[in-house]
Each structure stands twice: as C-alpha cells, then as structure tokens.
Motif scaffolding. Structure first.
Motif, mmCIF file in Angstrom:
data_model
loop_
_atom_site.group_PDB
_atom_site.id
_atom_site.type_symbol
_atom_site.label_atom_id
_atom_site.label_comp_id
_atom_site.label_asym_id
_atom_site.label_seq_id
_atom_site.Cartn_x
_atom_site.Cartn_y
_atom_site.Cartn_z
ATOM 1 N N LEU A 1 65.107 75.804 7.820
ATOM 2 C CA LEU A 1 64.193 74.669 7.954
ATOM 3 C C LEU A 1 63.839 74.117 6.575
ATOM 4 N N TYR A 2 63.573 75.013 5.641
ATOM 5 C CA TYR A 2 63.229 74.592 4.275
ATOM 6 C C TYR A 2 64.418 73.883 3.610
ATOM 7 N N ILE A 3 65.603 74.470 3.708
ATOM 8 C CA ILE A 3 66.798 73.899 3.061
ATOM 9 C C ILE A 3 67.119 72.516 3.627
ATOM 10 N N VAL A 4 67.124 72.406 4.947
ATOM 11 C CA VAL A 4 67.419 71.106 5.573
ATOM 12 C C VAL A 4 66.344 70.090 5.199
ATOM 13 N N GLY A 5 65.098 70.543 5.131
ATOM 14 C CA GLY A 5 64.006 69.653 4.734
ATOM 15 C C GLY A 5 64.198 69.108 3.341
ATOM 16 N N VAL A 6 64.582 69.958 2.406
ATOM 17 C CA VAL A 6 64.836 69.534 1.028
ATOM 18 C C VAL A 6 65.947 68.495 0.988
ATOM 19 N N ILE A 7 67.050 68.776 1.694
ATOM 20 C CA ILE A 7 68.224 67.893 1.668
ATOM 21 C C ILE A 7 67.902 66.522 2.279
ATOM 22 N N VAL A 8 67.321 66.521 3.468
ATOM 23 C CA VAL A 8 67.041 65.250 4.164
ATOM 24 C C VAL A 8 66.021 64.419 3.391
ATOM 25 N N ALA A 9 64.946 65.059 2.923
ATOM 26 C CA ALA A 9 63.911 64.327 2.187
ATOM 27 C C ALA A 9 64.466 63.739 0.897
ATOM 28 N N THR A 10 65.320 64.484 0.210
ATOM 29 C CA THR A 10 65.908 64.001 -1.043
ATOM 30 C C THR A 10 66.823 62.806 -0.801
ATOM 31 N N ILE A 11 67.645 62.902 0.245
ATOM 32 C CA ILE A 11 68.541 61.791 0.582
ATOM 33 C C ILE A 11 67.743 60.537 0.908
ATOM 34 N N PHE B 1 59.214 70.469 -3.504
ATOM 35 C CA PHE B 1 57.900 70.229 -2.914
ATOM 36 C C PHE B 1 58.039 69.641 -1.517
ATOM 37 N N TRP B 2 58.967 68.681 -1.343
ATOM 38 C CA TRP B 2 59.197 68.098 -0.023
ATOM 39 C C TRP B 2 59.609 69.170 0.977
ATOM 40 N N GLY B 3 60.397 70.154 0.534
ATOM 41 C CA GLY B 3 60.827 71.233 1.421
ATOM 42 C C GLY B 3 59.646 72.011 1.979
ATOM 43 N N LEU B 4 58.693 72.337 1.107
ATOM 44 C CA LEU B 4 57.485 73.026 1.554
ATOM 45 C C LEU B 4 56.697 72.158 2.527
ATOM 46 N N GLY B 5 56.653 70.866 2.219
ATOM 47 C CA GLY B 5 55.952 69.940 3.100
ATOM 48 C C GLY B 5 56.576 69.894 4.487
ATOM 49 N N VAL B 6 57.913 69.967 4.547
ATOM 50 C CA VAL B 6 58.608 69.928 5.838
ATOM 51 C C VAL B 6 58.258 71.160 6.673
ATOM 52 N N VAL B 7 58.252 72.338 6.051
ATOM 53 C CA VAL B 7 57.911 73.567 6.770
ATOM 54 C C VAL B 7 56.494 73.482 7.331
ATOM 55 N N PHE B 8 55.557 73.030 6.503
ATOM 56 C CA PHE B 8 54.174 72.879 6.946
ATOM 57 C C PHE B 8 54.078 71.865 8.083
#
Length: 240
Positions: A69-79, A117-124
C-alpha cells in the motif's frame, strides 16, 4: 471496479475539498497569512481528488498489505504530481511549486522526500480516513441516487471553464507587462515597483489570489514579470 461512477465522482469531490482544507491550513500557518489555495475558484484542489481516487481504485486489492500500500501510494502520488506540474507548465505556462532545492528532485517537479511523505499519507488515508468517508458516501448514494454526482460535475465543470478564462487573461496581462518591462530595463526600480503595484490592482480577485497565495508561481514565458514579482514579495517580507 470497486466503486460505481457516481461514487467515484463524489469521492473525487470529497478528497478535493479535504485536500484544499489541508493545503490552505498548512500554507497559511507556514506563510503567516491566510492563503486561499487551489487552482480553481472553488474550495477544492482537483489534483488531490484525482490522486486519491486513483489510489483507492489501484490499491483496492492490496489494502491489507501495508508495505505494498505504501509503495503503490508513493508511485501513484509521484506520477500525479509530476503530470500536474507538466500540465500546468505547458497548458497554462505556470509553475505553482518548485522542488529544485530538494535532493534528488526531477526538474523541480517531484522530489524523493515529498514522495515518501505522500506514501505515509496514503496509508493513513486508506486505513483511517477512507472507511469513515465511505460510510458517508454510502448514505449519500442511498438518499440522492447519483444526483449529487451530477451536480458536482456541473459545478466543477463550470468552475474549470471560468478558471481557464481567468488564467488566460492573467497570462496575457503578464506577457504584455513583461514586454513593456523588457523595453524599459533602465527605468528606476522604485518606479517599476510602483507600476507593478498598479498592475496588481487591475487584476481580478482570482488572479490576485493566484499571485499572492502561490509565492513560487512563475510564468515560463514572462521572465521579467517573474523577477518583478519576486522583488515585490521580498520587499513586503522585509517590511513585515
């Protein structure tokens, strides 16, 4: 597809509003004055709505795996952040943020520390916020049967069209002023600052808001205007 079309629209709108509230509060505290954030007129930031809705759809099957969830969150948010930056620059000739000072940044559009930071935000978001939001949307869908989604599309679509018109007028004004400044580079700086102040007074509310609420806003084809804006902001900060 884990959501119906009307649910996707309401999710998009809800997180656009939440993103606007978060960014407005954070930037107002950071800048020590009220910042009405967002690119559109209304109190919402579509980039958050697009990003969160996409993340919720993409992570639907892995939401119980925190690492994925964290990894996908980082990737999608960055894109999304990178694409939003490119869109604003090449469609509206604008840059609303610049991460050039951060390590590992890519063209100042994205940076590792921001993406993490976005990755942490996605998990939350997925584990804490979304279950509560989904209950509200389920109740709303049962009551309105999708009519709220239609209203959202109409309001935000109209807002988008009006914003395009406003930003294009702002762009044309800055280019015109930039051409005049380029022809009068030897004019006294104080006189130029006065002219710049008068120019700002001629802008609409939304145009002034974009210039003042986004201190890093730049027009890629108005170098002299950007420099005059930077000097004005610096002068005002020194006074305060």
């Amino acid at each position: 597809m884990p959501f119906t079309f009307s649910e996707v629209v309401v999710l998009f709108f809800t997180y656009s509003v939440i993103g606007w509230i978060w960014e407005t509060i954070y930037c107002s505290i950071k800048d020590h004055h009220y910042d009405y954030r967002g690119f559109l007129f209304g109190p919402y930031c579509p980039v958050y709505g697009f990003a969160v809705t996409t993340i919720l759809i993409c992570t639907y099957r892995i939401q119980n795996n925190l690492f994925l969830l964290y990894i996908v969150g980082v990737i999608v948010a960055t894109i999304f952040e990178y694409c939003a930056s490119v869109f604003l620059q090449y469609v509206f000739h604008m840059k609303l943020w610049d991460y050039s000072h951060l390590w590992g940044n890519i063209q100042g559009r994205v940076a590792p520390i921001i993406s993490l930071f976005w990755g942490l935000g996605v998990v939350f978001l997925v584990k804490i916020v979304q279950p509560f939001i989904q209950k509200i949307i389920n109740w709303e869908e049962a009551k309105t049967h999708g009519y709220l989604a239609l209203m959202i599309l109409l309001v935000m679509g109209t807002d988008f069209i009006l914003t395009i018109i406003s930003v294009e007028k702002l762009h044309l004004s800055t280019k015109h002023w930039d051409e005049r400044l380029n022809a009068q580079l030897k004019v006294d700086e104080n006189k130029l600052n006065d002219r710049f102040d008068k120019l700002l007074e001629s802008f609409s509310w939304n145009q002034k808001r974009l210039l003042t609420s986004f201190p890093h806003l730049k027009f890629t084809d108005a170098r002299h205007f950007n420099e005059a804006k930077r000097r004005l902001i610096s002068r005002r900060e020194n006074r305060s």
